[in-house]
Design an enzyme around this catalytic site. Structure first.
Site, mmCIF file in Angstrom:
data_model
loop_
_atom_site.group_PDB
_atom_site.id
_atom_site.type_symbol
_atom_site.label_atom_id
_atom_site.label_comp_id
_atom_site.label_asym_id
_atom_site.label_seq_id
_atom_site.Cartn_x
_atom_site.Cartn_y
_atom_site.Cartn_z
ATOM 1 N N HIS A 204 -8.257 -1.469 -1.254
ATOM 2 C CA HIS A 204 -7.618 -2.549 -2.010
ATOM 3 C C HIS A 204 -8.119 -3.922 -1.616
ATOM 4 O O HIS A 204 -7.756 -4.917 -2.226
ATOM 5 C CB HIS A 204 -6.098 -2.521 -1.805
HETATM 6 C C1 UD1 Z 1 -1.900 -8.086 -0.526
HETATM 7 C C2 UD1 Z 1 -2.326 -8.911 0.688
HETATM 8 C C3 UD1 Z 1 -3.235 -8.072 1.572
HETATM 9 C C4 UD1 Z 1 -2.545 -6.782 1.962
HETATM 10 C C5 UD1 Z 1 -2.084 -6.051 0.711
HETATM 11 C C6 UD1 Z 1 -1.293 -4.833 1.094
HETATM 12 C C7 UD1 Z 1 -2.612 -11.335 0.439
HETATM 13 C C8 UD1 Z 1 -3.592 -12.417 0.266
HETATM 14 N N1 UD1 Z 1 -3.085 -10.081 0.267
HETATM 15 O O1 UD1 Z 1 -3.053 -7.756 -1.266
HETATM 16 O O2 UD1 Z 1 -3.540 -8.802 2.751
HETATM 17 O O3 UD1 Z 1 -3.455 -5.991 2.675
HETATM 18 O O4 UD1 Z 1 -1.241 -6.909 -0.074
HETATM 19 O O5 UD1 Z 1 -1.279 -3.878 0.075
HETATM 20 O O6 UD1 Z 1 -1.460 -11.592 0.683
HETATM 21 N N2 UD1 Z 1 0.013 -5.556 -8.266
HETATM 22 C C9 UD1 Z 1 0.821 -4.803 -9.059
HETATM 23 N N3 UD1 Z 1 2.019 -4.392 -8.541
HETATM 24 C C10 UD1 Z 1 2.444 -4.707 -7.295
HETATM 25 C C11 UD1 Z 1 1.610 -5.484 -6.490
HETATM 26 C C12 UD1 Z 1 0.397 -5.909 -6.998
HETATM 27 O O7 UD1 Z 1 0.489 -4.494 -10.202
HETATM 28 O O8 UD1 Z 1 3.544 -4.276 -6.887
HETATM 29 C C13 UD1 Z 1 -1.294 -5.991 -8.821
HETATM 30 C C14 UD1 Z 1 -1.218 -7.283 -9.601
HETATM 31 O O9 UD1 Z 1 -2.157 -7.226 -10.629
HETATM 32 C C15 UD1 Z 1 -1.651 -8.314 -8.585
HETATM 33 C C16 UD1 Z 1 -2.710 -7.544 -7.802
HETATM 34 O O10 UD1 Z 1 -2.210 -6.215 -7.752
HETATM 35 O O11 UD1 Z 1 -2.152 -9.475 -9.176
HETATM 36 C C17 UD1 Z 1 -2.957 -8.046 -6.412
HETATM 37 O O12 UD1 Z 1 -1.739 -8.156 -5.706
HETATM 38 P P1 UD1 Z 1 -1.598 -9.218 -4.503
HETATM 39 O O13 UD1 Z 1 -0.252 -9.100 -3.916
HETATM 40 O O14 UD1 Z 1 -2.073 -10.562 -4.935
HETATM 41 O O15 UD1 Z 1 -2.691 -8.737 -3.461
HETATM 42 P P2 UD1 Z 1 -2.950 -7.326 -2.792
HETATM 43 O O16 UD1 Z 1 -4.316 -6.894 -3.181
HETATM 44 O O17 UD1 Z 1 -1.818 -6.418 -3.022
HETATM 45 N N1 UDP Z 2 0.712 3.420 2.654
HETATM 46 C C1 UDP Z 2 1.672 4.186 2.001
HETATM 47 N N2 UDP Z 2 1.333 4.784 0.815
HETATM 48 C C2 UDP Z 2 0.078 4.669 0.275
HETATM 49 C C3 UDP Z 2 -0.883 3.900 0.962
HETATM 50 C C4 UDP Z 2 -0.534 3.280 2.144
HETATM 51 O O1 UDP Z 2 2.801 4.325 2.475
HETATM 52 O O2 UDP Z 2 -0.167 5.234 -0.794
HETATM 53 C C5 UDP Z 2 1.099 2.732 3.892
HETATM 54 C C6 UDP Z 2 0.279 3.076 5.112
HETATM 55 O O3 UDP Z 2 0.863 4.146 5.815
HETATM 56 C C7 UDP Z 2 0.290 1.778 5.916
HETATM 57 C C8 UDP Z 2 0.459 0.708 4.873
HETATM 58 O O4 UDP Z 2 0.855 1.356 3.677
HETATM 59 O O5 UDP Z 2 1.394 1.720 6.792
HETATM 60 C C9 UDP Z 2 -0.834 -0.035 4.679
HETATM 61 O O6 UDP Z 2 -0.727 -0.886 3.607
HETATM 62 P P1 UDP Z 2 -1.981 -1.513 2.887
HETATM 63 O O7 UDP Z 2 -3.170 -0.675 3.128
HETATM 64 O O8 UDP Z 2 -1.573 -1.764 1.488
HETATM 65 O O9 UDP Z 2 -2.107 -2.945 3.589
HETATM 66 P P2 UDP Z 2 -2.866 -3.475 4.880
HETATM 67 O O10 UDP Z 2 -2.427 -2.695 6.051
HETATM 68 O O11 UDP Z 2 -4.332 -3.382 4.612
HETATM 69 O O12 UDP Z 2 -2.459 -4.919 4.942
#
Ligand code: UD1
Ligand code: UDP
Length: 374
Positions: A204
């Protein structure tokens, strides 16, 4: 003492859960603020259910949008809540936009900030997370660092050593507390054959999924690695980009790839602890992999978790198709190599990080050292 906890995304909910449990166990007053950055059921509510967390007292509803829009909305919303709640400390976790907004809103109101998982550095300022970590640490009063190495990063930046506490990472608390509960239902494993080599893939990170060449290169490697059963719970951001690039269909058509919606924590924990190997660009997964002794290939060129690489449990393979394939095959074909990866010591502590976080916070509060000084 009243504690405000700010969280907004999947990993923050998971890693703050043991801290919230500990706050409740000690009967402390608290308020839970959800920024709403993650809002799909399977990215947020599911974790409140799995981890038996109380519903947030406040939801700012700042999901999606650009970084500026999202952060601005969170800042405004959190400031309003903090002014109303008047906590003695605000706790934030990790490196998302929620951390940036929570820390900044609090420090401007002269409320001390405690940063859980402080001090991590990738030294790559093109990552939004690196900026968030640095700003959050600049705003923080208490630093709960997972390892000595992250503590040293902070000392190099001038942090007061009296406020840096090596606690371990709360991810280990979460893993150890929940793996037994997760093992009560084996349903998630029932679709796989005993002789299949399970590989969990998550993806992601902006630098991978927003870059069509890198995304394609990683997916080509995944499509090539037919000797594995690759289980891929797809993050919403990634799904959108895979569909746009015409790659989602190719993954759906591949017999050895199982595509899923994002999974609940308990199912995911069970799956990953039973895996042969992890392919990921996630921060949390690098930590969980070493906690469960599962070899990890990280699809990045740097990491703010270098302890996992130094310990021997994690290899940075980047987004390089050939490198991903050759390293994955080496782990399959060279059992001694895999054994060495599995023997890596976990640098993230003993599963009692949340207790230490609360011990230190309460001690400073009692000593009258939580307040902001000029
Ligand atoms: C965010 C964090 C990242 C973290 C990740 C965990 C920042 C800058 N990024 O990235 O550090 O590792 O969360 O997963 O804070 N979206 C949905 N539904 C949701 C959430 C997101 O559809 O519930 C889609 C939307 O199109 C959104 C895009 O995902 O615009 C990105 O979501 P965003 O929260 O901006 O960043 P992440 O890639 O999730
Ligand atoms: N995770 C989960 N379900 C999934 C993928 C990840 O529960 O389908 C959990 C995983 O065990 C970990 C956390 O989500 O604890 C990691 O989140 P993510 O990779 O989105 O964010 P990051 O750690 O990179 O910020």
């Amino acid at each position: 003492m009243k504690i405000a906890v700010v969280l907004g995304t999947r990993p923050e909910i998971i890693k703050m859960a043991p801290v919230i449990d500990e706050i409740r166990r000690r009967g402390l007053e608290f308020t839970l603020i959800h920024t709403g950055q993650h809002y799909d059921h399977e990215m947020s509510d599911q974790f409140f259910i799995d981890l038996e967390l109380p519903s947030p007292h406040h939801n700012i509803g700042a999901g999606s949008g650009s970084h500026g829009e999202m952060t601005a909305e969170m800042l405004r919303g959190i400031e309003e809540v903090l002014a109303e709640e008047e906590p003695d400390i605000v706790m934030v976790q990790g490196d998302t936009n929620a951390v940036l907004a929570g820390a900044l809103a609090a420090v401007k109101l002269h409320i001390p900030v405690g940063h859980v998982e402080a001090g991590l550095r990738s030294f790559d300022r093109t990552m939004p997370e690196e900026i968030n970590r640095m700003v959050a640490d600049a705003c923080s009063k208490l630093y709960y660092v997972p390892t000595e190495e992250s503590g040293i990063n902070l000392l190099m930046e001038g942090a007061d050593p009296d406020n840096v506490f090596i606690t371990g990472n709360t991810v280990v608390d979460a893993c150890l507390r929940n793996i037994e509960i997760a093992s009560r239902s084996l349903e998630v494993l029932s679709g796989f054959q005993d002789d299949e080599k399970l590989v969990v893939l998550t993806l992601h990170r902006a630098e991978n999924v927003d870059n069509p060449e890198r995304l394609r290169s990683i997916i080509e490697a995944v499509l090539e690695l037919r000797e594995f059963r690759i289980v891929f719970p797809v993050h919403p951001r990634t799904r959108k980009n895979l569909e746009e690039q015409g790659l989602y269909r190719k993954l759906m058509e591949a017999d050895h790839v199982s595509i899923h919606k994002p999974m609940g924590y308990l199912d995911f924990l069970l799956l990953l602890s039973n895996s042969f190997m992890i392919l990921t660009d996630s921060g949390g997964l690098q930590e969980e992999a070493i906690t469960f002794n599962v070899p990890c290939l990280t699809l990045r060129y740097n990491t703010e978790r270098p302890e996992t690489v130094d310990a021997g449990g994690n290899i940075l393979v980047g987004a390089d198709r050939d490198r991903i394939i050759s390293t994955a095959r080496k782990i399959l074909e060279d059992p001694e190599f895999r054994d060495r990866m599995m023997e890596a010591d976990n640098p993230y502590g003993d599963g009692h990080a949340s207790e230490r976080i609360l011990d230190e916070t309460i001690r400073l509060y009692r000593e009258g050292r939580l307040g902001m000084e000029p």
